[in-house]
Design a protein around this motif. Structure first.
Motif, PDB file in Angstrom:
ATOM      1  N   VAL A   1      -5.914 -10.391 -16.171  1.00 14.50           N
ATOM      2  CA  VAL A   1      -5.439 -11.342 -17.183  1.00 14.50           C
ATOM      3  C   VAL A   1      -5.840 -12.770 -16.820  1.00 14.50           C
ATOM      4  O   VAL A   1      -6.338 -13.544 -17.650  1.00 14.50           O
ATOM      5  CB  VAL A   1      -3.909 -11.226 -17.348  1.00 14.50           C
ATOM      6  N   LEU A   2      -5.626 -13.127 -15.539  1.00 13.20           N
ATOM      7  CA  LEU A   2      -6.003 -14.475 -15.096  1.00 13.20           C
ATOM      8  C   LEU A   2      -7.509 -14.699 -15.200  1.00 13.20           C
ATOM      9  O   LEU A   2      -7.975 -15.793 -15.553  1.00 13.20           O
ATOM     10  CB  LEU A   2      -5.539 -14.695 -13.654  1.00 13.20           C
ATOM     11  N   HIS A   3      -8.283 -13.652 -14.933  1.00 15.82           N
ATOM     12  CA  HIS A   3      -9.740 -13.781 -15.051  1.00 15.82           C
ATOM     13  C   HIS A   3     -10.154 -14.027 -16.503  1.00 15.82           C
ATOM     14  O   HIS A   3     -11.025 -14.877 -16.774  1.00 15.82           O
ATOM     15  CB  HIS A   3     -10.388 -12.503 -14.514  1.00 15.82           C
ATOM     16  N   LYS A   4      -9.525 -13.300 -17.438  1.00 16.05           N
ATOM     17  CA  LYS A   4      -9.832 -13.517 -18.851  1.00 16.05           C
ATOM     18  C   LYS A   4      -9.438 -14.930 -19.293  1.00 16.05           C
ATOM     19  O   LYS A   4     -10.171 -15.601 -20.019  1.00 16.05           O
ATOM     20  CB  LYS A   4      -9.118 -12.473 -19.710  1.00 16.05           C
ATOM     21  N   ILE A   5      -8.245 -15.379 -18.847  1.00 18.16           N
ATOM     22  CA  ILE A   5      -7.804 -16.741 -19.202  1.00 18.16           C
ATOM     23  C   ILE A   5      -8.775 -17.775 -18.650  1.00 18.16           C
ATOM     24  O   ILE A   5      -9.142 -18.750 -19.316  1.00 18.16           O
ATOM     25  CB  ILE A   5      -6.376 -16.986 -18.676  1.00 18.16           C
ATOM     26  N   LEU A   6      -9.215 -17.562 -17.406  1.00 23.36           N
ATOM     27  CA  LEU A   6     -10.162 -18.505 -16.795  1.00 23.36           C
ATOM     28  C   LEU A   6     -11.485 -18.522 -17.556  1.00 23.36           C
ATOM     29  O   LEU A   6     -12.056 -19.587 -17.805  1.00 23.36           O
ATOM     30  CB  LEU A   6     -10.380 -18.112 -15.334  1.00 23.36           C
ATOM     31  N   GLU A   7     -11.991 -17.345 -17.933  1.00 20.39           N
ATOM     32  CA  GLU A   7     -13.240 -17.293 -18.695  1.00 20.39           C
ATOM     33  C   GLU A   7     -13.089 -17.989 -20.039  1.00 20.39           C
ATOM     34  O   GLU A   7     -13.980 -18.719 -20.484  1.00 20.39           O
ATOM     35  CB  GLU A   7     -13.661 -15.830 -18.896  1.00 20.39           C
ATOM     36  N   HIS A   8     -11.930 -17.766 -20.719  1.00 21.05           N
ATOM     37  CA  HIS A   8     -11.701 -18.422 -22.017  1.00 21.05           C
ATOM     38  C   HIS A   8     -11.641 -19.939 -21.864  1.00 21.05           C
ATOM     39  O   HIS A   8     -12.229 -20.682 -22.660  1.00 21.05           O
ATOM     40  CB  HIS A   8     -10.406 -17.894 -22.630  1.00 21.05           C
ATOM     41  N   GLN A   9     -10.938 -20.408 -20.830  1.00 17.28           N
ATOM     42  CA  GLN A   9     -10.837 -21.853 -20.613  1.00 17.28           C
ATOM     43  C   GLN A   9     -12.204 -22.460 -20.286  1.00 17.28           C
ATOM     44  O   GLN A   9     -12.548 -23.549 -20.768  1.00 17.28           O
ATOM     45  CB  GLN A   9      -9.848 -22.131 -19.471  1.00 17.28           C
ATOM     46  N   MET A  10     -12.991 -21.735 -19.468  1.00 16.98           N
ATOM     47  CA  MET A  10     -14.330 -22.228 -19.153  1.00 16.98           C
ATOM     48  C   MET A  10     -15.206 -22.272 -20.388  1.00 16.98           C
ATOM     49  O   MET A  10     -16.000 -23.191 -20.578  1.00 16.98           O
ATOM     50  CB  MET A  10     -14.963 -21.337 -18.078  1.00 16.98           C
ATOM     51  N   SER A  11     -15.039 -21.281 -21.291  1.00 10.40           N
ATOM     52  CA  SER A  11     -15.799 -21.292 -22.542  1.00 10.40           C
ATOM     53  C   SER A  11     -15.410 -22.483 -23.408  1.00 10.40           C
ATOM     54  O   SER A  11     -16.264 -23.152 -23.996  1.00 10.40           O
ATOM     55  CB  SER A  11     -15.569 -19.986 -23.299  1.00 10.40           C
ATOM     56  N   LEU A  12     -14.081 -22.758 -23.497  1.00 16.80           N
ATOM     57  CA  LEU A  12     -13.631 -23.919 -24.265  1.00 16.80           C
ATOM     58  C   LEU A  12     -14.161 -25.205 -23.668  1.00 16.80           C
ATOM     59  O   LEU A  12     -14.591 -26.118 -24.400  1.00 16.80           O
ATOM     60  CB  LEU A  12     -12.102 -23.943 -24.312  1.00 16.80           C
ATOM     61  N   ASN A  13     -14.126 -25.292 -22.348  1.00 17.59           N
ATOM     62  CA  ASN A  13     -14.626 -26.513 -21.702  1.00 17.59           C
ATOM     63  C   ASN A  13     -16.117 -26.711 -21.968  1.00 17.59           C
ATOM     64  O   ASN A  13     -16.577 -27.834 -22.197  1.00 17.59           O
ATOM     65  CB  ASN A  13     -14.370 -26.445 -20.198  1.00 17.59           C
ATOM     66  N   ARG A  14     -16.866 -25.603 -21.949  1.00 20.88           N
ATOM     67  CA  ARG A  14     -18.295 -25.723 -22.247  1.00 20.88           C
ATOM     68  C   ARG A  14     -18.522 -26.163 -23.682  1.00 20.88           C
ATOM     69  O   ARG A  14     -19.407 -26.973 -23.963  1.00 20.88           O
ATOM     70  CB  ARG A  14     -18.991 -24.380 -21.978  1.00 20.88           C
ATOM     71  N   GLY A  15     -17.686 -25.618 -24.623  1.00 18.05           N
ATOM     72  CA  GLY A  15     -17.814 -26.034 -26.014  1.00 18.05           C
ATOM     73  C   GLY A  15     -17.500 -27.511 -26.198  1.00 18.05           C
ATOM     74  O   GLY A  15     -18.205 -28.231 -26.920  1.00 18.05           O
ATOM     75  N   GLU A  16     -16.408 -27.971 -25.563  1.00 18.07           N
ATOM     76  CA  GLU A  16     -16.062 -29.385 -25.667  1.00 18.07           C
ATOM     77  C   GLU A  16     -17.132 -30.266 -25.041  1.00 18.07           C
ATOM     78  O   GLU A  16     -17.463 -31.337 -25.567  1.00 18.07           O
ATOM     79  CB  GLU A  16     -14.713 -29.627 -24.984  1.00 18.07           C
ATOM     80  N   GLU A  17     -17.684 -29.811 -23.937  1.00 22.37           N
ATOM     81  CA  GLU A  17     -18.740 -30.598 -23.285  1.00 22.37           C
ATOM     82  C   GLU A  17     -19.970 -30.710 -24.187  1.00 22.37           C
ATOM     83  O   GLU A  17     -20.566 -31.785 -24.317  1.00 22.37           O
ATOM     84  CB  GLU A  17     -19.116 -29.942 -21.961  1.00 22.37           C
ATOM     85  N   ARG A  18     -20.342 -29.587 -24.831  1.00 18.69           N
ATOM     86  CA  ARG A  18     -21.476 -29.642 -25.755  1.00 18.69           C
ATOM     87  C   ARG A  18     -21.183 -30.565 -26.929  1.00 18.69           C
ATOM     88  O   ARG A  18     -22.060 -31.325 -27.373  1.00 18.69           O
ATOM     89  CB  ARG A  18     -21.800 -28.231 -26.260  1.00 18.69           C
ATOM     90  N   ALA A  19     -19.926 -30.505 -27.458  1.00 19.49           N
ATOM     91  CA  ALA A  19     -19.577 -31.385 -28.575  1.00 19.49           C
ATOM     92  C   ALA A  19     -19.653 -32.849 -28.161  1.00 19.49           C
ATOM     93  O   ALA A  19     -20.171 -33.700 -28.903  1.00 19.49           O
ATOM     94  CB  ALA A  19     -18.174 -31.038 -29.089  1.00 19.49           C
ATOM     95  N   HIS A  20     -19.139 -33.166 -26.969  1.00 17.87           N
ATOM     96  CA  HIS A  20     -19.214 -34.545 -26.490  1.00 17.87           C
ATOM     97  C   HIS A  20     -20.659 -34.987 -26.291  1.00 17.87           C
ATOM     98  O   HIS A  20     -21.022 -36.129 -26.598  1.00 17.87           O
ATOM     99  CB  HIS A  20     -18.438 -34.674 -25.179  1.00 17.87           C
ATOM    100  N   GLN A  21     -21.484 -34.082 -25.798  1.00 18.10           N
ATOM    101  CA  GLN A  21     -22.888 -34.422 -25.618  1.00 18.10           C
ATOM    102  C   GLN A  21     -23.569 -34.688 -26.955  1.00 18.10           C
ATOM    103  O   GLN A  21     -24.373 -35.620 -27.069  1.00 18.10           O
ATOM    104  CB  GLN A  21     -23.595 -33.287 -24.867  1.00 18.10           C
ATOM    105  N   MET A  22     -23.238 -33.861 -27.972  1.00 14.85           N
ATOM    106  CA  MET A  22     -23.819 -34.084 -29.301  1.00 14.85           C
ATOM    107  C   MET A  22     -23.362 -35.417 -29.878  1.00 14.85           C
ATOM    108  O   MET A  22     -24.151 -36.160 -30.477  1.00 14.85           O
ATOM    109  CB  MET A  22     -23.423 -32.937 -30.236  1.00 14.85           C
ATOM    110  N   GLU A  23     -22.057 -35.737 -29.725  1.00 18.10           N
ATOM    111  CA  GLU A  23     -21.558 -37.020 -30.217  1.00 18.10           C
ATOM    112  C   GLU A  23     -22.231 -38.183 -29.498  1.00 18.10           C
ATOM    113  O   GLU A  23     -22.600 -39.188 -30.110  1.00 18.10           O
ATOM    114  CB  GLU A  23     -20.039 -37.092 -30.032  1.00 18.10           C
ATOM    115  N   LEU A  24     -22.392 -38.040 -28.184  1.00 17.91           N
ATOM    116  CA  LEU A  24     -23.047 -39.096 -27.427  1.00 17.91           C
ATOM    117  C   LEU A  24     -24.499 -39.255 -27.855  1.00 17.91           C
ATOM    118  O   LEU A  24     -24.999 -40.383 -28.016  1.00 17.91           O
ATOM    119  CB  LEU A  24     -22.962 -38.773 -25.930  1.00 17.91           C
TER     120      LEU A  24
END
Length: 403
Positions: free
Chosen positions: A91-114
């Motif tokens: 369960v913790l591994h799935k949560i960690l993977e989901h959070q890392m995926s969200l962080n990657r998405g937010e990072e890509r969005a910030h990069q696009m905005e920049l």
């Protein structure tokens, strides 16, 4: 924790191992045909002793069984806890993977905005440089030779909104220039009643304005700010050629009733009336109320409707229970074919710049007006004043000076 007595089996005193004990028992047995006279008093143990030792070994066996049960229970508990920990780990591994995926998405969005912001900044910098180059070119051209032809201007569509006074004026078009002048933050436009006052203010160039803040505190020095005065130069048309064409789908409705009829109600009535075919109209595409001339421009979706209405000249329109006779006129479109501009200086208006953001808008306007009204400082009566605080931008509209 269990004590040593609960966790370990204590061997009784006697033989060191079961094998040794069995050897001693075998030695103590009486073989057939042999009498008791052959028993050695120092030899094997008696049956009573053997029974006691057997009882001790039974107790030892019982303790061993209890230890075995405890070990089995502990093993099962450990295996169950291990399974639970594995499930939690998944369960913790799935949560960690989901959070890392969200962080990657937010990072890509910030990069696009920049990246978009950087592109927009680059585009604005290029536009700024182009405008700066054009401004430098205009500054290098003598004022008497500053002429802008139609080739350097985009095509503009103009609409005739004036009224002819008599037949001699039918071929004349009178235009009232409305010049829009950009105002940056920390600047103000001040218009005096007399042109000579504005000229004196411009000649001084730099003015020290006192800010009488908190006058009730006697020991507080008055604040001061320094502003720069400069003339206001704008471009005015010196020659204009327009090609007029009559619209095939638009008309001008004039001679409208005056009174308490709201503009939106008047537009609704006119649109409803002229959208009916029995009244000679058709479906209305757009409508526009011109407040300065109190005229309405109606545009139909079909061609040819406007021409038939213009031929009628006047039409009675029912509005709020009464009939009004309105005039139908052609709607003229104008294309600029030639435009020449020349620089002009506003004689009564002065541009003040370098105004710091130290007072509220109203207080700053009052302070500037009071300062530049003082005759002892070269000022005079102020006709109008517009102030744009730092961090903002404004736009002033200049019209013909009829004073």
């Amino acid at each position: 924790m269990d004590s040593e007595e609960d966790s370990f089996v204590q061997l009784p005193d006697g033989p060191e191992s079961p094998e040794q004990l069995r050897g001693e028992i075998e030695q103590s047995k009486v073989r057939p045909g042999e009498g008791t006279d052959r028993l050695d008093p120092d030899g094997p143990e008696s049956p009573e002793q053997l029974r006691r030792e057997i009882e001790q070994f039974k107790e030892l066996y019982s303790l061993l069984e209890q230890d075995c049960v405890k070990l089995q229970t502990a093993k099962e508990a450990t295996e169950q806890r291990t399974q639970e920990l594995r499930k939690e780990g998944k369960v913790l591994h799935k949560i960690l993977e989901h959070q890392m995926s969200l962080n990657r998405g937010e990072e890509r969005a910030h990069q696009m905005e920049l990246f978009a912001a950087q592109e927009e900044n680059t585009r604005l910098m290029k536009e700024k440089q182009v405008l700066k180059n054009k401004l430098e070119e205009l500054k290098r051209v003598p004022q008497g030779d500053l002429v802008m032809m139609q080739s350097g201007l985009p095509e503009k569509k103009m609409v005739f909104k004036g009224l002819a006074a008599n037949k001699d004026d039918m071929n004349k078009l009178m235009l009232t220039p409305r010049i829009r002048y950009p105002l940056p933050g920390g600047s103000a436009l001040i218009t005096f009643e007399k042109a000579e006052v504005a000229q004196r203010i411009i000649e001084v160039k730099e003015h020290v304005v006192k800010l009488s803040c908190w006058e009730e505190v006697e020991d507080l020095d008055q604040c001061r700010m320094q502003v720069q005065a400069a003339p206001v130069e704008i471009l005015l048309p010196s020659a204009l050629e327009i090609r007029l064409t009559q619209s095939s789908r638009s008309i001008i409705v004039s001679d409208l009733p005056k009174g308490d009829i709201p503009d939106y109600a008047l537009l609704d009535k006119l649109e409803l009336f002229f959208s009916k075919k029995k009244n000679g109209g058709s479906e209305v595409e757009s409508r526009e109320f011109q407040e300065d001339s109190r005229q309405v421009v109606l545009t139909f979706r079909e061609d040819g409707v406007a021409e038939l209405l213009i031929e009628r000249g006047y039409i009675e329109v029912p509005i709020l229970g009464e009939k009004y006779k309105v005039k139908i006129s052609p709607y003229m479109n104008g294309d600029i074919t030639n435009l020449q501009l020349q620089p002009s200086c506003c004689p009564r208006t002065v541009l003040l710049s370098g105004i710091p953001d130290v007072l509220f808008d109203e207080s700053m306007r009052d302070t500037l007006e009071i300062h530049f009204q003082k005759a002892s400082l070269g000022g005079g009566e102020v006709d109008a004043l517009a102030y744009v605080p730092a961090g903002w931008t404004g736009r002033a509209v200049f019209v013909e000076d009829t004073g």
